[in-house]
Write a protein that holds these residues in place. Structure first.
Motif, short mmCIF file in Angstrom:
data_model
loop_
_atom_site.label_atom_id
_atom_site.label_comp_id
_atom_site.label_asym_id
_atom_site.label_seq_id
_atom_site.Cartn_x
_atom_site.Cartn_y
_atom_site.Cartn_z
N GLU A 242 0.82 -1.21 0.00
CA GLU A 242 0.00 0.00 0.00
C GLU A 242 0.86 1.26 0.00
OE1 GLU A 242 -3.32 2.16 2.88
OE2 GLU A 242 -3.11 -0.03 2.90
N ILE A 243 1.90 1.24 0.80
CA ILE A 243 2.86 2.35 0.84
C ILE A 243 4.21 1.81 0.38
CG2 ILE A 243 4.00 4.12 2.22
CD1 ILE A 243 1.00 4.52 1.91
N ILE A 244 4.71 2.35 -0.70
CA ILE A 244 5.99 1.91 -1.25
C ILE A 244 7.12 2.65 -0.53
CG2 ILE A 244 7.44 1.97 -3.32
CD1 ILE A 244 4.94 1.46 -4.97
N PRO A 245 8.14 1.92 -0.05
CA PRO A 245 9.26 2.56 0.63
C PRO A 245 9.89 3.65 -0.24
CG PRO A 245 9.38 0.18 0.88
CD PRO A 245 8.27 0.45 -0.09
N GLY A 246 10.11 4.82 0.37
CA GLY A 246 10.71 5.93 -0.35
C GLY A 246 9.70 6.83 -1.04
N ASN A 256 -3.55 7.22 -7.52
CA ASN A 256 -3.30 7.04 -8.95
C ASN A 256 -3.08 5.57 -9.30
OD1 ASN A 256 -3.53 9.75 -9.81
ND2 ASN A 256 -1.47 10.19 -9.04
N ARG A 257 -2.44 4.85 -8.40
CA ARG A 257 -2.27 3.41 -8.64
C ARG A 257 -3.63 2.71 -8.67
NH1 ARG A 257 1.33 1.76 -3.81
NH2 ARG A 257 1.12 -0.33 -4.67
N LEU A 258 -4.48 3.02 -7.72
CA LEU A 258 -5.80 2.39 -7.66
C LEU A 258 -6.67 2.80 -8.83
CD1 LEU A 258 -6.54 2.57 -3.82
CD2 LEU A 258 -5.71 0.62 -5.17
N SER A 259 -6.49 4.02 -9.33
CA SER A 259 -7.24 4.47 -10.50
C SER A 259 -6.88 3.63 -11.72
CB SER A 259 -6.96 5.95 -10.76
OG SER A 259 -7.59 6.37 -11.95
N LEU A 260 -5.57 3.38 -11.91
CA LEU A 260 -5.14 2.54 -13.03
C LEU A 260 -5.66 1.12 -12.86
CD1 LEU A 260 -3.62 2.02 -15.63
CD2 LEU A 260 -1.52 1.72 -14.28
N ARG A 261 -5.69 0.65 -11.61
CA ARG A 261 -6.23 -0.69 -11.37
C ARG A 261 -7.69 -0.76 -11.82
NH1 ARG A 261 -7.38 -3.61 -5.47
NH2 ARG A 261 -8.42 -5.44 -6.34
N SER A 285 3.05 6.01 -18.96
CA SER A 285 3.28 7.45 -19.14
C SER A 285 2.20 8.29 -18.49
CB SER A 285 3.37 7.79 -20.63
OG SER A 285 2.14 7.53 -21.29
N ASP A 286 0.99 7.72 -18.37
CA ASP A 286 -0.12 8.46 -17.74
C ASP A 286 -0.17 8.28 -16.23
OD1 ASP A 286 -0.92 9.41 -20.15
OD2 ASP A 286 -2.64 8.08 -20.38
N LEU A 287 0.65 7.39 -15.70
CA LEU A 287 0.60 7.08 -14.27
C LEU A 287 1.38 8.15 -13.49
CD1 LEU A 287 -0.40 5.07 -12.16
CD2 LEU A 287 1.66 3.70 -12.58
N ALA A 288 0.66 8.98 -12.79
CA ALA A 288 1.27 10.10 -12.05
C ALA A 288 1.66 9.65 -10.65
CB ALA A 288 0.31 11.28 -11.99
N VAL A 289 2.85 9.06 -10.55
CA VAL A 289 3.37 8.65 -9.24
C VAL A 289 4.80 9.17 -9.12
CG1 VAL A 289 1.92 6.58 -9.08
CG2 VAL A 289 4.18 6.43 -10.17
N CYS A 290 5.31 9.16 -7.91
CA CYS A 290 6.66 9.67 -7.68
C CYS A 290 7.71 8.72 -8.25
CB CYS A 290 6.90 9.89 -6.18
SG CYS A 290 7.05 8.36 -5.24
N HIS A 291 8.93 9.20 -8.33
CA HIS A 291 10.03 8.44 -8.92
C HIS A 291 10.26 7.12 -8.18
CE1 HIS A 291 13.77 7.77 -11.10
NE2 HIS A 291 14.37 7.53 -9.94
N ALA A 292 10.20 7.15 -6.87
CA ALA A 292 10.43 5.93 -6.08
C ALA A 292 9.37 4.88 -6.38
CB ALA A 292 10.45 6.27 -4.60
N CYS A 293 8.11 5.32 -6.41
CA CYS A 293 7.02 4.38 -6.70
C CYS A 293 7.16 3.79 -8.11
CB CYS A 293 5.67 5.07 -6.56
SG CYS A 293 5.16 5.36 -4.85
N MET A 294 7.50 4.64 -9.05
CA MET A 294 7.61 4.18 -10.43
C MET A 294 8.66 3.09 -10.57
SD MET A 294 6.34 4.50 -13.47
CE MET A 294 5.55 6.12 -13.64
N GLY A 295 9.82 3.28 -9.94
CA GLY A 295 10.87 2.29 -10.02
C GLY A 295 10.47 0.95 -9.42
N VAL A 296 9.86 1.00 -8.23
CA VAL A 296 9.43 -0.24 -7.56
C VAL A 296 8.33 -0.94 -8.36
CG1 VAL A 296 8.28 -1.16 -5.50
CG2 VAL A 296 10.12 0.53 -5.26
#
Length: 333
Positions: A242-246, A256-261, A285-296
């Motif tokens: 639910e909460i990605i480290p960093g 935004n993650r749940l919206s894409l889901r 490209s449309d997923l508006a998440v922070c850099h840390a979340c995107m990498g994980v």
């Protein structure tokens, strides 16, 4: 084309060839398939085919059937298959090696007859073409094959692969069948026009292709598994953890993650499920998440894709990829 019925006393007109390229006026052997005759070079065939070598090694009996003074051999193949096979044998430019473009009717005819007549090099060439449409590694999925695999060919392809023991194409072919065909097609088969399949029966306009009952059952079972457990595993990165480290924007990133889901779940409930394309570049490209979340999330999704890919052969009762790859390497070396 030339009418040659008078030479055999036939009541139905015979043609020497559908292609004038395959009527060699100085040929020393005539092959007849269905009502078509092909005048070719026996020595050329014997050099390249173990079966023709054995066939032509026996002395001709005094009463051997002749046409234009040339030995006539009847073969139990369709004229269309034999036409394609002989063109591949005598006209190199007709069927050059991969990655030259070809089509399924051509490849399937050459596969069957080159195997039957034991023309090893031609068989291997056809096998490479046929296999090019079926990746064995996830990184190969976007590569271009030498022929177009449309949805109507999926069941004929699986039937051909099963008949000829070309097992390494089956995981991807059956995955595509589950992704693109409906339950009725999987259970009852499909019909193809003769020209698209090079059918053997010239009395019908279409040929019916059906999966073996075991393959049909596996495909139906996996179609259900794809839209439930397999899809859930691939999309788990959108809500776990639910909460990605960093993460620097917990609430916004999770929303935004749940919206894409929700979007993905809604899309797959109304479409055939192509699990390897559940999340595409546009979604990322449309997923508006922070850099840390995107990498994980990228790492999780890629790992889930690899896990799903590794599971494909077992889902359809086949050996694991490494065994299938060894089979392919042995057959095409």
């Amino acid at each position: 084309m030339e009418n040659c019925s008078h030479l055999l006393g036939a009541t139905t007109p015979l043609t020497r060839s559908y292609s004038t390229e395959l009527h060699f006026s100085d040929g020393n052997l005539i092959l007849q398939a269905d009502q078509t005759c092909f005048r070719v070079y026996g020595g050329f065939l014997a050099d390249r085919s173990l079966v023709f070598r054995d066939m032509l090694s026996f002395p001709q009996p005094p009463d051997a059937e002749l046409m234009d003074g040339v030995p006539l051999v009847h073969v139990p193949d369709s004229a269309k298959d034999l036409n394609v096979f002989l063109k591949a044998m005598f006209l190199y430019e007709f069927f050059p090696p991969f990655p030259a473009r070809t089509d399924f009717p051509t490849v399937s005819s050459i596969l069957r007859l080159s195997s039957k007549y034991q023309t090893e090099e031609l068989y291997k060439r056809a096998l490479v073409h046929f296999s090019s449409a079926f990746p064995m590694d996830l990184s190969e999925v976007t590569r271009f094959p030498s022929w177009e695999l449309d949805n109507t060919l999926l069941i004929p392809v699986i039937v051909l692969a099963r008949d000829m023991g070309i097992d390494w194409v089956l995981p991807y072919a059956m995955y595509k069948a589950c992704s693109r065909l409906n339950t009725k097609q999987l259970l009852r088969g499909v019909s193809l026009p003769k020209d698209k399949s090079h059918a053997h029966d010239d009395q019908t306009e279409e040929t019916r292709y059906q999966l073996h009952p075991d393959d049909a059952l596996r495909c139906v079972e996996q179609t259900l598994a794809f839209v439930t457990a397999a899809a859930a595993d691939l999309l788990e990165f959108l809500w776990v953890p639910e909460i990605i480290p960093g993460c620097t924007r917990h609430a916004a990133c999770l929303a935004n993650r749940l919206s894409l889901r929700r979007e993905t779940e809604a899309w797959r409930s109304h479409h055939h499920v192509a699990l390897l394309n559940l999340v595409d570049d546009h979604d990322w490209s449309d997923l508006a998440v922070c850099h840390a979340c995107m990498g994980v999330m990228h790492a999780q999704y890629e790992g889930a894709l690899q896990t799903f890919w590794a599971s494909l052969p077992g889902r359809f009762g086949l050996p694991e990829w490494s065994v299938l790859r060894a089979m392919k390497n042995e057959a095409t070396k």
